[in-house]
Design a protein around this motif. Structure first.
Motif, PDB file in Angstrom:
ATOM      1  N   THR A 148       0.811  -1.221   0.000  1.00  0.00           N
ATOM      2  CA  THR A 148       0.000   0.000   0.000  1.00  0.00           C
ATOM      3  C   THR A 148       0.840   1.265   0.000  1.00  0.00           C
ATOM      4  O   THR A 148       0.372   2.314  -0.416  1.00  0.00           O
ATOM      5  CB  THR A 148      -0.905   0.015   1.247  1.00  0.00           C
ATOM      6  N   MET A 154       0.120  12.916  -6.332  1.00  0.00           N
ATOM      7  CA  MET A 154       0.444  11.495  -6.264  1.00  0.00           C
ATOM      8  C   MET A 154      -0.282  10.767  -5.137  1.00  0.00           C
ATOM      9  O   MET A 154      -0.281   9.537  -5.109  1.00  0.00           O
ATOM     10  CB  MET A 154       1.961  11.320  -6.080  1.00  0.00           C
ATOM     11  N   TYR A 155      -0.915  11.510  -4.218  1.00  0.00           N
ATOM     12  CA  TYR A 155      -1.450  10.882  -3.011  1.00  0.00           C
ATOM     13  C   TYR A 155      -2.916  11.213  -2.792  1.00  0.00           C
ATOM     14  O   TYR A 155      -3.412  12.274  -3.212  1.00  0.00           O
ATOM     15  CB  TYR A 155      -0.652  11.325  -1.782  1.00  0.00           C
ATOM     16  N   ASN A 156      -3.594  10.310  -2.091  1.00  0.00           N
ATOM     17  CA  ASN A 156      -4.898  10.560  -1.485  1.00  0.00           C
ATOM     18  C   ASN A 156      -4.702  10.626   0.024  1.00  0.00           C
ATOM     19  O   ASN A 156      -3.879   9.889   0.584  1.00  0.00           O
ATOM     20  CB  ASN A 156      -5.896   9.448  -1.822  1.00  0.00           C
ATOM     21  N   LYS A 209      -2.019   7.707   0.969  1.00  0.00           N
ATOM     22  CA  LYS A 209      -1.847   6.528   0.132  1.00  0.00           C
ATOM     23  C   LYS A 209      -1.568   6.967  -1.295  1.00  0.00           C
ATOM     24  O   LYS A 209      -2.228   7.875  -1.801  1.00  0.00           O
ATOM     25  CB  LYS A 209      -3.114   5.663   0.145  1.00  0.00           C
ATOM     26  N   PRO A 210      -0.616   6.344  -1.955  1.00  0.00           N
ATOM     27  CA  PRO A 210      -0.398   6.688  -3.368  1.00  0.00           C
ATOM     28  C   PRO A 210      -1.618   6.323  -4.197  1.00  0.00           C
ATOM     29  O   PRO A 210      -2.299   5.327  -3.942  1.00  0.00           O
ATOM     30  CB  PRO A 210       0.812   5.837  -3.758  1.00  0.00           C
ATOM     31  N   LYS A 211      -1.917   7.143  -5.178  1.00  0.00           N
ATOM     32  CA  LYS A 211      -3.013   6.834  -6.095  1.00  0.00           C
ATOM     33  C   LYS A 211      -2.664   5.590  -6.893  1.00  0.00           C
ATOM     34  O   LYS A 211      -1.486   5.303  -7.134  1.00  0.00           O
ATOM     35  CB  LYS A 211      -3.269   8.016  -7.021  1.00  0.00           C
ATOM     36  N   PRO A 212      -3.679   4.815  -7.295  1.00  0.00           N
ATOM     37  CA  PRO A 212      -3.391   3.525  -7.975  1.00  0.00           C
ATOM     38  C   PRO A 212      -2.483   3.666  -9.177  1.00  0.00           C
ATOM     39  O   PRO A 212      -1.625   2.818  -9.409  1.00  0.00           O
ATOM     40  CB  PRO A 212      -4.795   3.041  -8.380  1.00  0.00           C
ATOM     41  N   GLU A 213      -2.651   4.749  -9.956  1.00  0.00           N
ATOM     42  CA  GLU A 213      -1.832   4.876 -11.162  1.00  0.00           C
ATOM     43  C   GLU A 213      -0.361   5.087 -10.843  1.00  0.00           C
ATOM     44  O   GLU A 213       0.513   4.809 -11.666  1.00  0.00           O
ATOM     45  CB  GLU A 213      -2.332   6.033 -12.036  1.00  0.00           C
ATOM     46  N   TYR A 214      -0.063   5.594  -9.610  1.00  0.00           N
ATOM     47  CA  TYR A 214       1.336   5.769  -9.209  1.00  0.00           C
ATOM     48  C   TYR A 214       1.847   4.562  -8.427  1.00  0.00           C
ATOM     49  O   TYR A 214       3.028   4.217  -8.507  1.00  0.00           O
ATOM     50  CB  TYR A 214       1.498   7.030  -8.370  1.00  0.00           C
TER      51      TYR A 214
END
Length: 417
Positions: free
Chosen positions: A189, A218-220, A256-261
């Motif tokens: 994660t 890059m993050y949520n 949390k990093p976004k899925p694409e990153y």
């Protein structure tokens, strides 16, 4: 503090006053016992004092407001407001009056004048008024430069300036700390926890209206400063969010990093930008202040050439019974690898399957999911160790021990185990 130019008689007078909210008036009660010489004299005077509260004269409370008696303090993030007045003290009509207000900081000079056009004429005993506003974004010395130019009725052009020097103080002390998630699946994660310590270093209490984290692209972000009670969330600091002088409060955020990153190995490495804090507060009679930090940066943990993480692992397994895990192998280097997997047994962990098998070529940034089976011969909390990855191109071996932990229990009664 104002510094004037060389003394010269001018037809116009310049007055500058800072606009601030008034303060509550407090009185100093003086009392004595009834048997003392003044008797009830002090009590009678306080009851007749219009600044005291009827029935509570001996308390330092008042119902009146006091206008500012001095410049006062101004803090970073507050709005500086000032009233500028140019008055014609002469008996002449003055023409082409231009009033300009600039704010000089340590790094720049800002024009605060609402209008840069000249007033055609100003009659005797008349004035030109202006109110300027500026959100203070720098600490240190500031100089308000007020310049007035005009033309007399005889065509003479005159000019004078006044300087008003003041200091901008720091209202809050903000410290940040980063923590990597310590769970077994944190390597999947890439969760990061941010702790923000905010201290009130002023002399008056603050009402903390908002403290939020604006994440980078890059993050949520998830705020962890509320306690869920039923359908509504309550702040961990209570309903009255006051911060007393020199008090410190800690805020926690999970990123949390976004899925694409997150899916791209090597993207989140080195120094990464997390985001910035946005802090809004109010003081005394509602003066609002706002402070935004610079972009917060964090050094992402290094994973070397190959990163091994777990996508799936059970929490509890039975003694001497096989169980499955799924490993994720990511190529974090900038070259293609040809990998061979070796599984080495330990005292308590035994791998099932063929050791030394070829995993094939893995290009830079690519990953593969690898299901594995193993069993434990010892009860208790056991560490999964013994994986070895060898790059046949460079003949380099990467060792992975203490990858995760599982709780091994006996499925039978205590007498049978």
């Amino acid at each position: 503090m104002d510094v004037n130019q060389a003394k010269q008689e001018h037809l116009l007078a310049l007055k500058v006053m800072r606009l601030t909210k008034p303060t509550l008036f407090t009185n100093l009660p003086v009392t004595c016992e009834d048997r003392d010489l003044p008797g009830d004299l002090f009590g009678q005077l306080m009851r007749e004092d219009p600044s005291t509260i009827k029935g509570a004269e001996i308390l330092m409370l008042g119902e009146m407001l006091t206008l500012p008696q001095n410049f006062g303090n101004i803090f970073l993030g507050e709005t500086f407001s000032s009233y500028i007045s140019v008055h014609n003290d002469s008996n002449q009509v003055v023409k082409d009056i231009l009033v300009k207000a600039d704010l000089q900081t340590s790094s720049q000079r800002l024009n605060l004048s609402a209008s840069n056009s000249a007033v055609s004429e100003l009659k005797p005993e008349c004035c030109i008024d202006d109110v300027i506003h500026h959100e203070v974004k720098e600490i240190g010395t500031h100089i308000l430069v007020c310049a007035v130019s005009y033309t007399t009725q005889y065509g003479e052009k005159l000019y004078f300036r006044k300087f008003f020097k003041f200091q901008v103080l720091k209202p809050l002390d903000v410290k940040t700390k980063f923590y990597n998630a310590e769970s077994d699946l944190s390597s999947v994660t890439d969760e990061v926890f941010l702790e923000a310590q905010i201290q009130n270093i002023t002399t008056s209490p603050m009402f903390m209206e908002k403290v939020s984290l604006e994440p980078s692209m890059m993050y949520n972000v998830t705020e962890l400063n509320t306690v869920v009670s039923g359908d509504e969330g309550e702040s961990t600091f209570g309903k009255m969010s006051y911060l007393q002088p020199m008090d410190t409060r800690q805020y926690l955020y999970c990123l949390k990093p976004k899925p694409e990153y997150a899916e791209k190995a090597g993207v989140i490495k080195g120094v990464t930008v997390i985001g910035k804090l946005d802090i809004v507060w109010k003081t005394n009679l509602g003066e609002r202040g706002r402070l935004q930090t610079s972009q917060l940066q964090r050094m992402a943990p290094g994973y070397g050439d190959i990163r091994l993480s777990l996508e799936m692992i059970p929490d509890t397994v039975n003694l001497e019974e096989p169980f499955d895990i799924i490993c994720k192998i990511t190529n974090c280097s900038e070259r293609t690898m040809d990998l061979v997997l070796e599984m080495c047994n330990t005292r308590s962990i035994h791998w099932c399957g063929v050791s030394g098998r070829q995993l094939g070529k893995l290009s830079p940034g690519a990953f593969l999911s690898l299901p594995l089976t193993l069993l434990s011969s010892v009860q208790g909390l056991q560490s999964i160790s013994g994986l070895r990855l060898t790059d046949t191109f460079l003949k380099r071996t990467y060792e992975y021990d203490d990858i995760a932990q599982v709780c091994v229990v006996c499925p039978y009664t205590s007498n049978e185990c």
